[in-house]
Design an enzyme around this catalytic site. Structure first.
Site, short mmCIF file in Angstrom:
data_model
loop_
_atom_site.label_atom_id
_atom_site.label_comp_id
_atom_site.label_asym_id
_atom_site.label_seq_id
_atom_site.Cartn_x
_atom_site.Cartn_y
_atom_site.Cartn_z
N ARG A 35 -11.49 -13.02 0.52
CA ARG A 35 -12.34 -13.83 1.38
C ARG A 35 -13.05 -12.99 2.46
O ARG A 35 -13.99 -13.46 3.10
CB ARG A 35 -11.53 -14.92 2.05
CG ARG A 35 -10.51 -14.41 3.03
CD ARG A 35 -9.72 -15.53 3.65
NE ARG A 35 -8.67 -14.99 4.49
CZ ARG A 35 -7.64 -15.67 4.93
NH1 ARG A 35 -7.52 -16.94 4.61
NH2 ARG A 35 -6.74 -15.12 5.68
N GLY A 40 -8.49 -5.09 2.21
CA GLY A 40 -7.57 -5.82 3.09
C GLY A 40 -7.45 -5.23 4.48
O GLY A 40 -8.34 -4.52 4.96
N ILE A 41 -6.32 -5.52 5.12
CA ILE A 41 -6.09 -5.07 6.49
C ILE A 41 -6.00 -3.54 6.53
O ILE A 41 -6.61 -2.89 7.38
CB ILE A 41 -4.78 -5.70 7.05
CG1 ILE A 41 -4.94 -7.22 7.18
CG2 ILE A 41 -4.40 -5.07 8.40
CD1 ILE A 41 -6.09 -7.67 8.04
N CYS A 42 -5.25 -2.98 5.61
CA CYS A 42 -4.97 -1.53 5.64
C CYS A 42 -6.25 -0.69 5.79
O CYS A 42 -6.37 0.11 6.71
CB CYS A 42 -4.23 -1.16 4.37
SG CYS A 42 -4.02 0.59 4.15
N LYS A 51 -5.92 5.50 12.18
CA LYS A 51 -5.71 6.96 12.09
C LYS A 51 -6.98 7.70 12.48
O LYS A 51 -6.92 8.80 13.03
CB LYS A 51 -5.26 7.36 10.67
CG LYS A 51 -3.90 6.84 10.23
CD LYS A 51 -3.00 6.42 11.33
CE LYS A 51 -1.93 5.46 10.98
NZ LYS A 51 -1.96 4.08 11.38
N GLU A 202 8.83 -3.76 26.08
CA GLU A 202 9.59 -4.01 24.85
C GLU A 202 10.81 -4.88 25.17
O GLU A 202 11.54 -4.60 26.11
CB GLU A 202 10.02 -2.66 24.24
CG GLU A 202 11.02 -2.76 23.12
CD GLU A 202 10.56 -3.60 21.93
OE1 GLU A 202 9.49 -3.33 21.39
OE2 GLU A 202 11.30 -4.56 21.56
N ALA A 268 1.18 -6.96 20.52
CA ALA A 268 1.64 -6.36 19.24
C ALA A 268 3.08 -6.80 19.01
O ALA A 268 4.01 -5.99 18.99
CB ALA A 268 1.51 -4.85 19.30
N ILE A 269 3.27 -8.11 18.87
CA ILE A 269 4.63 -8.66 18.79
C ILE A 269 4.99 -9.09 17.37
O ILE A 269 5.89 -9.89 17.18
CB ILE A 269 4.80 -9.84 19.79
CG1 ILE A 269 3.75 -10.93 19.54
CG2 ILE A 269 4.75 -9.34 21.22
CD1 ILE A 269 3.99 -12.21 20.31
N HIS A 450 8.06 29.67 4.49
CA HIS A 450 8.02 30.17 5.87
C HIS A 450 6.64 30.74 6.17
O HIS A 450 6.09 31.43 5.31
CB HIS A 450 9.07 31.27 6.05
CG HIS A 450 9.04 31.87 7.43
ND1 HIS A 450 9.58 31.24 8.52
CD2 HIS A 450 8.50 33.04 7.88
CE1 HIS A 450 9.40 32.00 9.59
NE2 HIS A 450 8.74 33.08 9.24
C1 LIG Z 1 -3.20 -1.79 13.31
C2 LIG Z 1 -2.40 -1.62 12.05
C3 LIG Z 1 -2.02 -0.36 11.64
C4 LIG Z 1 -1.27 -0.19 10.48
N1 LIG Z 1 -0.91 1.06 10.12
C5 LIG Z 1 -0.18 1.23 8.99
C6 LIG Z 1 0.17 2.54 8.56
O1 LIG Z 1 -0.17 3.54 9.19
N2 LIG Z 1 0.89 2.66 7.42
C7 LIG Z 1 1.29 1.57 6.69
O2 LIG Z 1 1.93 1.73 5.66
N3 LIG Z 1 0.97 0.32 7.09
C8 LIG Z 1 0.24 0.12 8.21
N4 LIG Z 1 -0.12 -1.14 8.58
C9 LIG Z 1 0.34 -2.27 7.76
C10 LIG Z 1 -0.56 -2.45 6.54
O3 LIG Z 1 -1.90 -2.62 6.95
C11 LIG Z 1 -0.08 -3.64 5.73
O4 LIG Z 1 1.29 -3.47 5.42
C12 LIG Z 1 -0.87 -3.78 4.44
O5 LIG Z 1 -2.25 -3.95 4.70
C13 LIG Z 1 -0.35 -4.97 3.63
O6 LIG Z 1 -1.06 -5.05 2.45
P1 LIG Z 1 -1.21 -6.42 1.66
O7 LIG Z 1 -1.95 -6.08 0.40
O8 LIG Z 1 0.07 -7.10 1.56
O9 LIG Z 1 -2.11 -7.36 2.58
P2 LIG Z 1 -3.42 -7.16 3.45
O10 LIG Z 1 -3.82 -5.77 3.60
O11 LIG Z 1 -3.19 -7.99 4.66
O12 LIG Z 1 -4.54 -7.86 2.55
C14 LIG Z 1 -4.51 -9.21 2.25
C15 LIG Z 1 -5.90 -9.64 1.87
O13 LIG Z 1 -5.85 -10.97 1.38
C16 LIG Z 1 -7.01 -11.66 1.82
N5 LIG Z 1 -6.73 -13.10 1.80
C17 LIG Z 1 -5.79 -13.78 2.49
N6 LIG Z 1 -5.83 -15.09 2.17
C18 LIG Z 1 -6.82 -15.24 1.27
C19 LIG Z 1 -7.37 -16.36 0.58
N7 LIG Z 1 -6.87 -17.59 0.73
N8 LIG Z 1 -8.39 -16.13 -0.25
C20 LIG Z 1 -8.91 -14.90 -0.44
N9 LIG Z 1 -8.44 -13.81 0.19
C21 LIG Z 1 -7.41 -13.98 1.03
C22 LIG Z 1 -7.23 -11.13 3.23
O14 LIG Z 1 -8.57 -11.32 3.62
C23 LIG Z 1 -6.86 -9.65 3.05
O15 LIG Z 1 -7.99 -8.88 2.74
C24 LIG Z 1 -0.89 -1.32 9.72
C25 LIG Z 1 -1.28 -2.60 10.11
C26 LIG Z 1 -2.04 -2.75 11.25
C27 LIG Z 1 -2.44 -4.13 11.65
#
Ligand SMILES: Cc1cc2nc3c(=O)[nH]c(=O)nc-3n(C[C@H](O)[C@H](O)[C@H](O)COP(=O)(O)OP(=O)(O)OC[C@H]3O[C@@H](n4cnc5c(N)ncnc54)[C@H](O)[C@@H]3O)c2cc1C
Length: 471
Positions: A35, A40-42, A51, A202, A268-269, A450
């Site tokens: 959507r 995604g978030i990553c 990073k 914290e 960031a909780i 080394h």
């Molecule tokens: C600031 C921050 C820094 C991070 N740094 C790290 C790191 O350094 N290393 C690490 O390993 N992890 C890190 N993470 C965590 C990592 O981003 C997540 O663990 C990872 O993105 C999870 O992947 P996922 O595929 O489960 O979901 P997500 O990456 O959350 O992707 C889910 C996707 O589903 C889509 N979606 C949701 N509902 C619907 C729907 N109904 N219809 C269509 N699409 C939908 C969303 O739009 C999203 O694009 C970090 C997270 C944040 C917030």
């Protein structure tokens, strides 16, 4: 008529898009539904853009300390807008990369809001138009979002989630960070290095509470030395925000309340899984008490034909855990479809490394010393400080240590914990060892190059058995 697939993946984060690629590699007709942004978030709002920000902060830090290396850098300044622009550029490049990967693997991309509508059925809605899709198997990979404070919703002005902190409207002068998990500490470290006055609160009795207690203590000392204020065992009793800033009452572990004024706050909780309005109840999938979808070690939910991976399921909530689950689920689906040549391996959570890219970095895999003892192990523990490592000294990065925890009876490596320069790149050595169920003897027999900071990994193992060479 509904478009028909073997597999539909709902959500295209590192869990979803990797599951889709593996399914396509196995010859399954695959679709992905997203959507917002592919990746995604990553890729767009998490791992990668943070990073990029942290890299700018690191270079800024080195420029300020140029004289330590016999160099001069004058009139140094930071332009937060340019730093953020670079980070967004990196995110956009990777988003395009995932778009290319979908194309290369012939995965059909459906942009829009996905919803499960029945067994093997899913609808995608965009701009009021709804399209029906069907598949033998559906993988739920909808991820998670930031958790808000109960009484103060993030609005992007003064009260920020990670998304706002990644694209700030202005540079904070006095920043309050609530929560010291990986996300909170990375933003605290970034803004501190960029010149903000940072306070971390914290609730638990130590920062980065999932890490080994020695790592937490070392990091707290290092961050305080860098100028941060840190309250542990503390809570926010009152918090309010307006156009001018944020006022908070922080009660410390001694029970004393302190009033503070801040320009901005990063909340960031923790995270909230995206389980609402995706039709889970319509198909009979039940989330656990924390609203994460329950699965077995292969990603199966309680309803046949529906699978779940990544942040929408159990912790740890990490990108590499999501991706690894994506591969397992795609292979388990292929197996369920009758291919006996595919043998998915169940996920073992004890072998998932965790990295935090603060300054100094932290990285770990397996059990902490306390958890190993709690689990009933008699342990042997090795510690090696970076001050005993030639490369760390040459780099001007002698702050840090490596700690290893072994089962005293069998010599099995139970856990490894590192803090200092480049440890996020090195932890994989121990992760491979743990995955192969290595013992102290094999690690001692391993030759480490080394000069590298990785020699501290060897020395830590030797130290656990009273044989460290350089301390
Ligand atoms: C600031 C921050 C820094 C991070 N740094 C790290 C790191 O350094 N290393 C690490 O390993 N992890 C890190 N993470 C965590 C990592 O981003 C997540 O663990 C990872 O993105 C999870 O992947 P996922 O595929 O489960 O979901 P997500 O990456 O959350 O992707 C889910 C996707 O589903 C889509 N979606 C949701 N509902 C619907 C729907 N109904 N219809 C269509 N699409 C939908 C969303 O739009 C999203 O694009 C970090 C997270 C944040 C917030």
């Amino acid at each position: 008529m509904a478009e028909n697939y073997d597999v539909i993946v709902l959500g295209s984060g590192p869990g979803g898009y990797v599951a889709a690629i593996r399914a396509a590699q196995l010859g399954l007709k695959t679709a992905i539904v997203e959507r917002e942004n592919l990746g995604g978030i990553c890729l767009n709002w998490g791992c990668i853009p943070t990073k990029a920000l942290l890299r700018s902060a690191e270079i800024y830090h080195y420029m300020q300390h140029a004289a330590d290396y016999g160099l001069a850098a004058e009139k140094i300044s930071a332009d937060i807008e340019a730093v953020v622009k670079r980070s967004r550029g990196v995110a956009s490049q990777l988003n395009k990369g995932v778009t290319g990967l979908m194309k290369k693997n012939k995965i059909a991309v459906h942009m829009g809001d996905g919803k499960l509508t029945g067994k093997g059925k899913l609808s995608v809605t965009k701009d009021g138009n709804t399209q029906e899709l069907s598949a033998k198997h559906i993988i739920i990979a909808t991820g998670a979002r930031a958790r808000d404070l109960p009484k103060l919703k993030a609005d992007g002005k003064r009260v920020w989630t990670y998304r706002h902190a990644m694209t700030p409207p202005e540079m904070p002068t006095k920043l309050l960070v609530i929560g010291s998990g990986a996300i909170g500490i990375e933003f605290a470290s970034f803004y501190n290095d960029m010149g903000a006055d940072v306070t971390v609160v914290e609730m638990m009795d130590r920062i980065v509470p999932v890490e080994d207690a020695d790592v937490s203590a070392f990091l707290e000392k290092a961050l305080k030395k860098q100028g941060m204020t840190i309250h542990t065992g503390a809570k926010i009793d009152k918090i309010e925000a307006d156009d001018k800033g944020v006022r908070a009452t922080i009660t410390g572990k001694d029970g004393k309340a302190v009033d503070g004024e801040f320009s901005h706050v990063v909340v960031a909780i923790g995270i909230v899984p995206n389980v609402e309005n995706i039709g889970l109840e319509d198909v009979g999938i039940e989330p656990d008490q924390r609203y994460h979808i329950k699965t077995d070690a292969y990603g199966r939910t309680n309803v046949d034909g529906f699978w779940a991976i990544g942040d929408v399921t159990a912790p740890p909530w990490l990108a590499h855990k999501a991706s690894h689950e994506g591969v397992i689920v795609a292979e388990a689906i292929e197996q369920a479809l009758g291919n006996g040549d595919v043998h998915p391996h169940a996920m073992d959570a004890r072998n998932i490394p965790g990295c935090t890219y603060c300054h100094p970095q932290i990285a770990s895999v397996g059990l902490t010393e306390a958890k190993a003892k709690e689990a009933g192990y008699e342990v042997k523990v090795g510690m090696f400080p970076f001050i005993g490592n030639g490369k760390a000294i040459a780099l001007g990065e002698a702050e840090g240590f490596t700690k290893t925890v072994f089962d005293a009876k069998t010599g099995e490596l139970l856990g490894a914990h590192m803090i200092g320069a480049e440890v996020t790149e090195m932890i994989q050595g121990y992760t491979i060892g743990k995955t192969l169920e290595t013992t102290e003897a094999e690690l001692m027999h391993t030759v480490f190059p080394h000069p590298t900071i990785s020699e501290s990994m060897h020395e830590s193992v030797l130290a656990a058995y009273g044989r460290a060479l350089h301390i």
